[in-house]
Design a protein around this motif. Sequence first.
Motif, PDB file in Angstrom:
ATOM      1  N   ASP A  22       0.827  -1.209   0.000  1.00 39.76           N
ATOM      2  CA  ASP A  22       0.000   0.000   0.000  1.00 39.76           C
ATOM      3  C   ASP A  22       0.862   1.261   0.000  1.00 39.76           C
ATOM      4  O   ASP A  22       0.568   2.227  -0.711  1.00 39.76           O
ATOM      5  N   ALA A  23       1.924   1.257   0.793  1.00 38.11           N
ATOM      6  CA  ALA A  23       2.819   2.418   0.857  1.00 38.11           C
ATOM      7  C   ALA A  23       3.500   2.653  -0.487  1.00 38.11           C
ATOM      8  O   ALA A  23       3.666   3.797  -0.924  1.00 38.11           O
ATOM      9  N   GLU A  24       3.885   1.565  -1.160  1.00 41.18           N
ATOM     10  CA  GLU A  24       4.523   1.699  -2.470  1.00 41.18           C
ATOM     11  C   GLU A  24       3.541   2.195  -3.517  1.00 41.18           C
ATOM     12  O   GLU A  24       3.908   3.001  -4.373  1.00 41.18           O
ATOM     13  N   VAL A  25       2.297   1.768  -3.418  1.00 40.27           N
ATOM     14  CA  VAL A  25       1.269   2.273  -4.347  1.00 40.27           C
ATOM     15  C   VAL A  25       1.141   3.785  -4.185  1.00 40.27           C
ATOM     16  O   VAL A  25       1.047   4.521  -5.166  1.00 40.27           O
ATOM     17  N   ALA A  26       1.170   4.263  -2.943  1.00 36.61           N
ATOM     18  CA  ALA A  26       1.103   5.703  -2.689  1.00 36.61           C
ATOM     19  C   ALA A  26       2.309   6.414  -3.299  1.00 36.61           C
ATOM     20  O   ALA A  26       2.162   7.468  -3.932  1.00 36.61           O
ATOM     21  N   ASN A  27       3.518   5.839  -3.125  1.00 42.59           N
ATOM     22  CA  ASN A  27       4.720   6.425  -3.728  1.00 42.59           C
ATOM     23  C   ASN A  27       4.621   6.469  -5.243  1.00 42.59           C
ATOM     24  O   ASN A  27       4.990   7.449  -5.877  1.00 42.59           O
ATOM     25  N   VAL A  28       4.137   5.390  -5.819  1.00 40.75           N
ATOM     26  CA  VAL A  28       3.997   5.324  -7.274  1.00 40.75           C
ATOM     27  C   VAL A  28       2.983   6.355  -7.750  1.00 40.75           C
ATOM     28  O   VAL A  28       3.206   7.039  -8.745  1.00 40.75           O
ATOM     29  N   SER A  29       1.890   6.495  -7.031  1.00 45.20           N
ATOM     30  CA  SER A  29       0.874   7.484  -7.406  1.00 45.20           C
ATOM     31  C   SER A  29       1.469   8.886  -7.428  1.00 45.20           C
ATOM     32  O   SER A  29       1.211   9.659  -8.345  1.00 45.20           O
ATOM     33  N   GLU A  41      18.287   6.996 -13.453  1.00 44.16           N
ATOM     34  CA  GLU A  41      17.302   6.277 -12.637  1.00 44.16           C
ATOM     35  C   GLU A  41      16.807   5.031 -13.373  1.00 44.16           C
ATOM     36  O   GLU A  41      16.538   5.070 -14.565  1.00 44.16           O
ATOM     37  N   ASP A  42      16.702   3.935 -12.643  1.00 42.77           N
ATOM     38  CA  ASP A  42      16.146   2.704 -13.206  1.00 42.77           C
ATOM     39  C   ASP A  42      14.628   2.809 -13.186  1.00 42.77           C
ATOM     40  O   ASP A  42      14.043   3.323 -12.229  1.00 42.77           O
ATOM     41  N   TYR A  43      13.998   2.306 -14.238  1.00 39.47           N
ATOM     42  CA  TYR A  43      12.538   2.353 -14.327  1.00 39.47           C
ATOM     43  C   TYR A  43      12.038   1.243 -15.238  1.00 39.47           C
ATOM     44  O   TYR A  43      12.794   0.646 -15.994  1.00 39.47           O
ATOM     45  N   ILE A  44      10.739   1.002 -15.144  1.00 40.56           N
ATOM     46  CA  ILE A  44      10.067   0.080 -16.052  1.00 40.56           C
ATOM     47  C   ILE A  44       8.993   0.876 -16.775  1.00 40.56           C
ATOM     48  O   ILE A  44       8.180   1.562 -16.140  1.00 40.56           O
ATOM     49  N   ASP A  45       9.020   0.809 -18.084  1.00 46.40           N
ATOM     50  CA  ASP A  45       7.991   1.447 -18.898  1.00 46.40           C
ATOM     51  C   ASP A  45       6.772   0.536 -18.844  1.00 46.40           C
ATOM     52  O   ASP A  45       6.794  -0.572 -19.381  1.00 46.40           O
ATOM     53  N   LEU A  46       5.720   0.972 -18.169  1.00 47.93           N
ATOM     54  CA  LEU A  46       4.538   0.132 -17.991  1.00 47.93           C
ATOM     55  C   LEU A  46       3.743  -0.059 -19.278  1.00 47.93           C
ATOM     56  O   LEU A  46       2.883  -0.930 -19.350  1.00 47.93           O
ATOM     57  N   GLU A  47       4.047   0.715 -20.290  1.00 50.85           N
ATOM     58  CA  GLU A  47       3.450   0.494 -21.602  1.00 50.85           C
ATOM     59  C   GLU A  47       4.155  -0.649 -22.327  1.00 50.85           C
ATOM     60  O   GLU A  47       3.586  -1.285 -23.201  1.00 50.85           O
ATOM     61  N   ALA A  67       5.265   4.896 -16.102  1.00 50.83           N
ATOM     62  CA  ALA A  67       6.564   4.402 -15.672  1.00 50.83           C
ATOM     63  C   ALA A  67       6.543   4.101 -14.192  1.00 50.83           C
ATOM     64  O   ALA A  67       5.859   4.760 -13.414  1.00 50.83           O
ATOM     65  N   LEU A  68       7.296   3.083 -13.835  1.00 53.18           N
ATOM     66  CA  LEU A  68       7.486   2.728 -12.437  1.00 53.18           C
ATOM     67  C   LEU A  68       8.975   2.870 -12.159  1.00 53.18           C
ATOM     68  O   LEU A  68       9.790   2.134 -12.718  1.00 53.18           O
ATOM     69  N   SER A  69       9.335   3.865 -11.355  1.00 59.26           N
ATOM     70  CA  SER A  69      10.748   4.071 -11.050  1.00 59.26           C
ATOM     71  C   SER A  69      11.153   3.206  -9.866  1.00 59.26           C
ATOM     72  O   SER A  69      10.346   2.935  -8.971  1.00 59.26           O
ATOM     73  N   LYS A  70      12.385   2.770  -9.898  1.00 60.54           N
ATOM     74  CA  LYS A  70      12.909   1.929  -8.824  1.00 60.54           C
ATOM     75  C   LYS A  70      12.820   2.658  -7.489  1.00 60.54           C
ATOM     76  O   LYS A  70      12.561   2.044  -6.454  1.00 60.54           O
ATOM     77  N   SER A  71      12.999   3.957  -7.505  1.00 59.78           N
ATOM     78  CA  SER A  71      12.995   4.728  -6.265  1.00 59.78           C
ATOM     79  C   SER A  71      11.622   4.775  -5.595  1.00 59.78           C
ATOM     80  O   SER A  71      11.519   5.122  -4.424  1.00 59.78           O
ATOM     81  N   ALA A  72      10.575   4.386  -6.312  1.00 56.16           N
ATOM     82  CA  ALA A  72       9.217   4.420  -5.751  1.00 56.16           C
ATOM     83  C   ALA A  72       8.873   3.169  -4.958  1.00 56.16           C
ATOM     84  O   ALA A  72       7.849   3.136  -4.286  1.00 56.16           O
ATOM     85  N   VAL A  73       9.734   2.144  -5.057  1.00 59.20           N
ATOM     86  CA  VAL A  73       9.450   0.876  -4.374  1.00 59.20           C
ATOM     87  C   VAL A  73      10.674   0.422  -3.585  1.00 59.20           C
ATOM     88  O   VAL A  73      11.782   0.907  -3.789  1.00 59.20           O
ATOM     89  N   SER A  74      10.477  -0.540  -2.689  1.00 55.31           N
ATOM     90  CA  SER A  74      11.595  -1.082  -1.920  1.00 55.31           C
ATOM     91  C   SER A  74      12.480  -1.941  -2.831  1.00 55.31           C
ATOM     92  O   SER A  74      12.051  -2.395  -3.895  1.00 55.31           O
ATOM     93  N   ASP A  75      13.710  -2.160  -2.386  1.00 57.34           N
ATOM     94  CA  ASP A  75      14.630  -3.023  -3.146  1.00 57.34           C
ATOM     95  C   ASP A  75      14.044  -4.426  -3.294  1.00 57.34           C
ATOM     96  O   ASP A  75      14.163  -5.050  -4.349  1.00 57.34           O
ATOM     97  N   GLU A  76      13.409  -4.913  -2.232  1.00 58.62           N
ATOM     98  CA  GLU A  76      12.799  -6.246  -2.267  1.00 58.62           C
ATOM     99  C   GLU A  76      11.698  -6.323  -3.324  1.00 58.62           C
ATOM    100  O   GLU A  76      11.646  -7.269  -4.115  1.00 58.62           O
ATOM    101  N   THR A  77      10.841  -5.317  -3.365  1.00 61.86           N
ATOM    102  CA  THR A  77       9.756  -5.305  -4.351  1.00 61.86           C
ATOM    103  C   THR A  77      10.319  -5.185  -5.758  1.00 61.86           C
ATOM    104  O   THR A  77       9.839  -5.835  -6.687  1.00 61.86           O
ATOM    105  N   TRP A  78      11.364  -4.365  -5.935  1.00 58.89           N
ATOM    106  CA  TRP A  78      11.984  -4.213  -7.260  1.00 58.89           C
ATOM    107  C   TRP A  78      12.483  -5.568  -7.765  1.00 58.89           C
ATOM    108  O   TRP A  78      12.266  -5.920  -8.924  1.00 58.89           O
TER     109      TRP A  78
END
Length: 95
Positions: A22-29, A41-47, A67-78
């Motif tokens: 939930d916290a990561e969803v908030a960061n991503v938002s 920055e590392d990221y994933i193009d969600l398209e 896009a989902l940037s690595k910095s928006a989630v924990s290392d474990e989730t990445w």
Amino acid sequence: MTTVTRTAGYNARESILNLLSDAEVANVSNAEARSVIRAGEDYIDLEHPDLGAQKARAETTIKAGHALSKSAVSDETWEIILTYLKTHSRTANGN
């Protein structure tokens, strides 16, 4: 882009977002409001999640929310996301 391709991309995006806390969803938002990914920055193009993790160059601009940037989630989730993408890529390619 065909309907099948769009549907597959949507499903992959949703699957990736379902891996987040939930916290990561908030960061991503919050991060989705940005349209520029910082250089390096590392990221994933969600398209195009099939391209896997990418490293932004100085000129990298992504449509907001795509896009989902690595910095928006924990290392474990990445790492979980990268594993998902590898597995999904092999399945999609028939390997």
